[in-house]
Design an enzyme around this catalytic site. Sequence first.
Site, PDB file in Angstrom:
ATOM      1  N   THR A  15       0.791  -1.239   0.000  1.00 21.94           N
ATOM      2  CA  THR A  15       0.000   0.000   0.000  1.00 21.94           C
ATOM      3  C   THR A  15       0.821   1.286   0.000  1.00 21.94           C
ATOM      4  O   THR A  15       0.242   2.369   0.005  1.00 21.94           O
ATOM      5  CB  THR A  15      -0.954   0.018   1.221  1.00 21.94           C
ATOM      6  OG1 THR A  15      -0.189  -0.242   2.400  1.00 21.94           O
ATOM      7  CG2 THR A  15      -2.038  -1.024   1.097  1.00 21.94           C
ATOM      8  N   TYR A  32       1.625   1.504  -8.100  1.00 17.66           N
ATOM      9  CA  TYR A  32       0.604   1.011  -7.161  1.00 17.66           C
ATOM     10  C   TYR A  32      -0.716   0.762  -7.888  1.00 17.66           C
ATOM     11  O   TYR A  32      -1.290  -0.322  -7.811  1.00 17.66           O
ATOM     12  CB  TYR A  32       0.421   2.017  -6.010  1.00 17.66           C
ATOM     13  CG  TYR A  32      -0.740   1.707  -5.097  1.00 17.66           C
ATOM     14  CD1 TYR A  32      -0.724   0.600  -4.250  1.00 17.66           C
ATOM     15  CD2 TYR A  32      -1.884   2.523  -5.086  1.00 17.66           C
ATOM     16  CE1 TYR A  32      -1.808   0.314  -3.418  1.00 17.66           C
ATOM     17  CE2 TYR A  32      -2.956   2.243  -4.258  1.00 17.66           C
ATOM     18  CZ  TYR A  32      -2.920   1.136  -3.427  1.00 17.66           C
ATOM     19  OH  TYR A  32      -3.987   0.859  -2.610  1.00 17.66           O
ATOM     20  N   THR A  59      -8.792  -0.113  -5.237  1.00 16.08           N
ATOM     21  CA  THR A  59      -8.528   1.301  -4.991  1.00 16.08           C
ATOM     22  C   THR A  59      -8.976   2.240  -6.114  1.00 16.08           C
ATOM     23  O   THR A  59      -9.081   1.817  -7.273  1.00 16.08           O
ATOM     24  CB  THR A  59      -6.997   1.473  -4.789  1.00 16.08           C
ATOM     25  OG1 THR A  59      -6.667   2.851  -4.764  1.00 16.08           O
ATOM     26  CG2 THR A  59      -6.212   0.835  -5.928  1.00 16.08           C
ATOM     27  N   ASP A  60      -9.169   3.499  -5.751  1.00 11.03           N
ATOM     28  CA  ASP A  60      -9.450   4.559  -6.733  1.00 11.03           C
ATOM     29  C   ASP A  60      -8.250   4.791  -7.665  1.00 11.03           C
ATOM     30  O   ASP A  60      -8.398   5.384  -8.727  1.00 11.03           O
ATOM     31  CB  ASP A  60      -9.775   5.867  -5.992  1.00 11.03           C
ATOM     32  CG  ASP A  60      -8.668   6.290  -5.045  1.00 11.03           C
ATOM     33  OD1 ASP A  60      -8.180   5.411  -4.288  1.00 11.03           O
ATOM     34  OD2 ASP A  60      -8.263   7.467  -5.043  1.00 11.03           O
TER      35      ASP A  60
HETATM   36  N1  LIG Z   1      -4.733   2.836   2.853  1.00 13.45           N
HETATM   37  C1  LIG Z   1      -5.419   3.490   1.916  1.00 13.45           C
HETATM   38  O1  LIG Z   1      -5.511   4.727   1.889  1.00 13.45           O
HETATM   39  C2  LIG Z   1      -6.150   2.718   0.850  1.00 13.45           C
HETATM   40  C3  LIG Z   1      -6.857   3.430  -0.126  1.00 13.45           C
HETATM   41  C4  LIG Z   1      -7.535   2.700  -1.102  1.00 13.45           C
HETATM   42  C5  LIG Z   1      -7.509   1.322  -1.116  1.00 13.45           C
HETATM   43  N2  LIG Z   1      -6.779   0.663  -0.166  1.00 13.45           N
HETATM   44  C6  LIG Z   1      -6.760  -0.806  -0.214  1.00 13.45           C
HETATM   45  O2  LIG Z   1      -7.348  -1.288   0.980  1.00 13.45           O
HETATM   46  C7  LIG Z   1      -6.756  -2.541   1.347  1.00 13.45           C
HETATM   47  C8  LIG Z   1      -6.316  -2.493   2.811  1.00 13.45           C
HETATM   48  O3  LIG Z   1      -5.360  -1.449   2.957  1.00 13.45           O
HETATM   49  P1  LIG Z   1      -4.651  -1.157   4.357  1.00 13.45           P
HETATM   50  O4  LIG Z   1      -4.276   0.270   4.347  1.00 13.45           O
HETATM   51  O5  LIG Z   1      -5.451  -1.728   5.462  1.00 13.45           O
HETATM   52  O6  LIG Z   1      -3.319  -2.017   4.157  1.00 13.45           O
HETATM   53  P2  LIG Z   1      -2.150  -2.333   5.216  1.00 13.45           P
HETATM   54  O7  LIG Z   1      -2.429  -1.659   6.516  1.00 13.45           O
HETATM   55  O8  LIG Z   1      -0.863  -2.056   4.527  1.00 13.45           O
HETATM   56  O9  LIG Z   1      -2.329  -3.896   5.460  1.00 13.45           O
HETATM   57  C9  LIG Z   1      -1.868  -4.866   4.593  1.00 13.45           C
HETATM   58  C10 LIG Z   1      -1.496  -6.076   5.413  1.00 13.45           C
HETATM   59  O10 LIG Z   1      -0.994  -7.111   4.531  1.00 13.45           O
HETATM   60  C11 LIG Z   1       0.186  -7.659   5.136  1.00 13.45           C
HETATM   61  N3  LIG Z   1       1.074  -8.298   4.170  1.00 13.45           N
HETATM   62  C12 LIG Z   1       2.179  -7.796   3.578  1.00 13.45           C
HETATM   63  N4  LIG Z   1       2.768  -8.717   2.818  1.00 13.45           N
HETATM   64  C13 LIG Z   1       2.043  -9.850   2.921  1.00 13.45           C
HETATM   65  C14 LIG Z   1       2.168 -11.148   2.378  1.00 13.45           C
HETATM   66  N5  LIG Z   1       3.162 -11.450   1.547  1.00 13.45           N
HETATM   67  N6  LIG Z   1       1.243 -12.090   2.694  1.00 13.45           N
HETATM   68  C15 LIG Z   1       0.212 -11.781   3.531  1.00 13.45           C
HETATM   69  N7  LIG Z   1       0.043 -10.560   4.077  1.00 13.45           N
HETATM   70  C16 LIG Z   1       0.936  -9.591   3.782  1.00 13.45           C
HETATM   71  C17 LIG Z   1       0.815  -6.427   5.748  1.00 13.45           C
HETATM   72  O11 LIG Z   1       1.859  -6.756   6.650  1.00 13.45           O
HETATM   73  P3  LIG Z   1       3.054  -5.670   6.909  1.00 13.45           P
HETATM   74  O12 LIG Z   1       2.378  -4.404   7.329  1.00 13.45           O
HETATM   75  O13 LIG Z   1       3.877  -6.300   7.962  1.00 13.45           O
HETATM   76  O14 LIG Z   1       3.760  -5.517   5.597  1.00 13.45           O
HETATM   77  C18 LIG Z   1      -0.375  -5.811   6.425  1.00 13.45           C
HETATM   78  O15 LIG Z   1      -0.668  -6.380   7.665  1.00 13.45           O
HETATM   79  C19 LIG Z   1      -5.632  -2.774   0.338  1.00 13.45           C
HETATM   80  O16 LIG Z   1      -6.097  -3.611  -0.682  1.00 13.45           O
HETATM   81  C20 LIG Z   1      -5.372  -1.399  -0.235  1.00 13.45           C
HETATM   82  O17 LIG Z   1      -4.840  -1.464  -1.543  1.00 13.45           O
HETATM   83  C21 LIG Z   1      -6.111   1.324   0.818  1.00 13.45           C
END
Ligand SMILES: NC(=O)c1ccc[n+]([C@@H]2O[C@H](COP(=O)([O-])OP(=O)(O)OC[C@H]3O[C@@H](n4cnc5c(N)ncnc54)[C@H](OP(=O)(O)O)[C@@H]3O)[C@@H](O)[C@H]2O)c1
Length: 314
Positions: free
Chosen positions: A73, A136, A112-113
């Site tokens: 992310t 990304y 995502t957007d």
């Molecule tokens: N954050 C935003 O603003 C945003 C906006 C739009 C869409 N999204 C989407 O929403 C979703 C959730 O986002 P989030 O912000 O909650 O993400 P996040 O906090 O980065 O969580 C992702 C999780 O996946 C884990 N991970 C990393 N590598 C992995 C692997 N190889 N196998 C299994 N798990 C793994 C990460 O561990 P580590 O942290 O230890 O690496 C983390 O716990 C994602 O699909 C993202 O693209 C997010």
Amino acid sequence: MVWLIGCKGMLGTEVAKQLEEAHIPFVGTDKEVDITNPHALEDFEANVERESYLQYDSADRHIRWIINCSAYTNVDKAEEDVELAEKLNAVGPLNIARVARKIGAKLIHISTDYVFNGRGTEPYTEEMEKDPLGVYGKTKAEGEEAVQKEMNQYYILRTAWLYGFDGKNFVYTMTKLMNDRDSIKVVSDQFGTPTFAEDLAGVIIKLIKKSDSAKEIFGKKSAPAFGIYHFTDEGVTNWHDFAAEIYRLGTKFGRIKNKCKVEACTTEEYGAKVQRPHYSVLSKAKIAKELKIKIPDWKTSLEKFIKSGRFDVK
Ligand SMILES: NC(=O)c1ccc[n+]([C@@H]2O[C@H](COP(=O)([O-])OP(=O)(O)OC[C@H]3O[C@@H](n4cnc5c(N)ncnc54)[C@H](OP(=O)(O)O)[C@@H]3O)[C@@H](O)[C@H]2O)c1
């Protein structure tokens, strides 16, 4: 049972909490079951159904839903870390979709957007053409396509500007900066909608419940149709106005104790490394109709977040 992948991330933590509150049997995995390794996923699935260490009855132990909240992310870092971003955002979802198809589970995959180029002027609907700007967005678009090619029983939920209690996000970053500095500059020419992870997690739970309780009426199931859905909170703002609201509420609820001027600047003045969508407002009409939900306004949800006892800037 639900298999929640990425259960330690910002959204994953919230989904886990709400699954528990809804008494929906689930098992959560994060990095220890590496989504980039298909064997790791297959092994976990095979064992979870076989082993008896879980607190659930054997009937509940069959995985009927997979929720994928794991991803790469970091939008800026992805530009240099292309290989890992590709593995996590494109190959991972492909591996997960293969397992889901094999065991007949439904998949909820988060996107995502950033799959759009942000040159639009009207809210993006689900069927609008994708045209991601950076690594990304490109890898997330590939992840969506992999899921769509691999299986039929999927819900792809695109969201934007996400913040929640457990994870690095704009609200925590701004709160920290506003407590440390006398003035900050924030871009005012990028538009979108902040989204509280609690609201998105609520939609995920609702989707599962609605699908599981769907009845057959005249040979047609009333379950939400599979496909792509957009979900953010309601309203439109820009990063500067979002920051100004964080300052107002942060001051009101004692999270910000310093006087800080929140100034507006252009993207050009700010000089970011990665090109970000100028306009990334998503249309939520489809999900609101399908789930019959009233989506909260982003300011109402932001206040809930800042006021909450779980608010914890690390
Ligand atoms: N954050 C935003 O603003 C945003 C906006 C739009 C869409 N999204 C989407 O929403 C979703 C959730 O986002 P989030 O912000 O909650 O993400 P996040 O906090 O980065 O969580 C992702 C999780 O996946 C884990 N991970 C990393 N590598 C992995 C692997 N190889 N196998 C299994 N798990 C793994 C990460 O561990 P580590 O942290 O230890 O690496 C983390 O716990 C994602 O699909 C993202 O693209 C997010």
